[in-house]
Design a protein around this motif. Structure first.
Motif, short mmCIF file in Angstrom:
data_model
loop_
_atom_site.label_atom_id
_atom_site.label_comp_id
_atom_site.label_asym_id
_atom_site.label_seq_id
_atom_site.Cartn_x
_atom_site.Cartn_y
_atom_site.Cartn_z
N SER A 2 -44.91 -51.06 -99.31
CA SER A 2 -45.06 -51.01 -97.87
C SER A 2 -43.85 -51.15 -97.18
N ARG A 58 -49.06 -45.08 -101.03
CA ARG A 58 -49.78 -45.54 -102.17
C ARG A 58 -48.87 -44.88 -103.36
N GLY A 89 -51.54 -41.23 -101.09
CA GLY A 89 -51.72 -41.00 -99.59
C GLY A 89 -50.84 -41.90 -98.73
N VAL A 90 -50.55 -41.85 -97.61
CA VAL A 90 -49.77 -42.66 -96.69
C VAL A 90 -50.47 -43.11 -95.42
N GLU A 91 -50.40 -44.48 -95.19
CA GLU A 91 -51.45 -44.84 -94.11
C GLU A 91 -50.61 -46.00 -93.24
N SER A 92 -50.69 -45.88 -91.68
CA SER A 92 -50.34 -46.91 -90.90
C SER A 92 -51.18 -48.27 -91.22
N VAL A 93 -50.58 -49.32 -91.25
CA VAL A 93 -51.48 -50.73 -91.15
C VAL A 93 -50.67 -51.56 -90.40
N THR A 142 -48.36 -40.84 -104.63
CA THR A 142 -48.09 -40.02 -103.56
C THR A 142 -46.93 -39.09 -103.93
N GLU A 148 -48.73 -49.76 -104.56
CA GLU A 148 -48.33 -49.15 -103.43
C GLU A 148 -47.01 -49.99 -102.82
N VAL A 154 -46.20 -49.29 -92.59
CA VAL A 154 -46.70 -48.05 -93.45
C VAL A 154 -46.77 -48.31 -94.80
#
Lengths: 159, 285
Positions: free
Chosen positions: B172, B73, B62-66, B76, B170, B70
């Motif tokens: 970043s 994982r 998965g990809v998520e904005s933090v 993916t 992951e 970004v």
């Protein structure tokens, strides 16, 4: 000789309980342990695409996956494309009608590749289809009739 | 050919995978998408005694904005990145990069983190990591979590700063805002092959002037090559087609590409001259 492990595969809706070494690729397990020789092996390193099958609906190279990894997944091979003995899958019919094969060795891989693409996205246009077809090698046809067949199948499946 | 024997381990959690890996790190390999490892095993260029299959471990995709980052994982799949619905310059770069990776049946299996850990200097994801100063998070049972910046991560062909008992979890990347434009251009003899030379750029242009410039080249050295010379040429200058050519010329002068059966060093230099303006033109489209 290393130890075999019991593996349960679901192929075209049928259950196959086989004992295999972990190093057995999914392609070899399908052919030698399940007796499904429609899946062909060309290069055995992921370049030619002859062994392309669907795992959980997605096209994969069966030579680059170990059979133990496929436990619990839903596998579809060329033997599972046609709905019954009397009918062909739209992609098979289009390859027949548009002369999308000559020697036939690469054909199971192309059928599964195109079926996987069109069942996911029936409205695939020609540009995208060309990119999809670049996945697999054919040494006979020059690809033009494979493209025509794939687009004919797309038209039927999206219409 | 067929792979040599190995012991197959399929852990259900990352913790379990780290324990299994720690038992015999030097003779074990982590199996993610398998699109590079399995061909090498089929050729018996790789003969790991144990395979740790991480494909059933939850929360590794998965990809998520933090915040302003970004996080991608590690497991993916390339296909998920090609279909990413992220309407930013980074989203565009990831979609375009994924479309260059192999073919559809490779993208359904192959993974972002696997590509980076494998460390082929022509791979799109190693280039993107080099371009954007990515931070790689790796974990081991013995030493816990550590984060490695791209500048320290890529050591040589197929060689990274990761220890044999570590798993990449992951990556970043900076969430480039809309003032950035990104692009990638590459040349390969067949669609889907590893590029002979690949060029990527991320450029921030404000009022027609370059405020930030990043250029990363693949296929010209053992690791992704950040062209300081090209970045220097671009920085602070007014954007123009001429500037792109000057930057490409500077990059071509700076690189010292290898010669092999795919192309000699001079040919690769010419490819840098041709491809970098295309990547950067994409960068300000």
């Amino acid at each position: 000789m290393s130890q075999t492990v019991p593996v349960r595969l679901y192929v075209n809706g049928d259950r196959h309980d086989i004992d295999i070494e972990p190093r057995r690729t999914l392609a070899d397990a399908l052919r030698d342990d399940c007796g499904l020789t429609g899946t062909h092996l060309g290069c055995e390193h992921g370049v030619c695409g002859a062994c392309t099958i669907l795992v959980d609906g997605k096209p994969v190279r069966a030579c680059l996956m170990f059979a133990v990894q496929a436990e619990g997944t839903s596998i579809r091979t060329v033997e599972g494309l046609a709905p019954d003995d009397q009918q062909l899958h739209p992609v098979q019919r289009a390859f027949w009608e548009k002369h999308g094969l000559q020697c036939g060795f690469c054909t199971p891989g192309f059928l599964m590749l195109v079926a996987g693409q069109l069942e996911e996205k029936p409205e695939t246009d020609e540009e995208e289809m060309r990119d999809v077809l670049s996945s697999n090698l054919c040494r006979c046809t020059g690809y033009q009739n494979i493209l025509k067949a794939s687009m004919a199948a797309a038209e039927e499946m999206s219409g | 050919m067929k792979p040599a024997n190995f012991e197959y381990v399929r852990p259900a959690s990352l913790e379990e995978a780290l324990v299994e890996l720690a038992k015999d790190p030097d003779e074990s390999k982590v199996l993610a998408g398998g699109q590079s490892l399995v061909p090498m095993m089929n050729f018996r260029l790789a003969r790991p005694e144990r395979l740790i299959d991480i494909n059933r471990i939850p929360l590794l995709e998965g990809v998520e904005s933090v915040g302003d980052r970004v996080v991608i994982r590690a497991r993916t799949r390339h296909l998920a990145l090609q279909n990413l619905s992220m309407s930013t310059p980074l989203g565009s770069l990831l979609r375009t990069g994924a479309a260059h990776v192999g073919h559809l049946p490779i993208r359904t299996r192959g993974t972002f983190g696997g590509s980076i850990a494998h460390c082929d200097a022509a791979s799109e994801w190693c280039l993107v990591a080099g371009l954007l100063d990515a931070e790689m998070t790796v974990r081991s049972q013995a030493r816990g979590t550590r984060t490695i910046p791209a500048s320290d991560f890529f050591w040589s062909i197929f060689t990274t700063a990761m220890e044999p008992d570590e798993i990449l979890t992951e990556v970043s990347l900076p969430a480039l805002d809309d003032s950035y434009r990104t692009g990638i251009a590459e040349f390969a003899r067949r669609a889907g092959d590893f590029a002979i030379v690949a060029a990527t750029g991320a450029v921030q242009v404000v009022d027609g002037v370059v405020r930030d410039a990043r250029v990363c080249l693949g296929g010209v050295s053992e690791v992704p090559f950040r062209s300081a010379a090209a970045e220097q040429v671009l920085l602070g200058q007014e954007w123009s087609p001429r500037l792109l050519r000057d930057a490409a010329e500077a990059a071509a002068d700076e690189v010292d590409p290898p010669s092999d059966s795919h192309g000699d060093g001079e040919y690769r230099r010419d490819l840098v001259r041709a491809l970098l303006p295309r990547a950067l033109a994409g960068a300000v489209r």
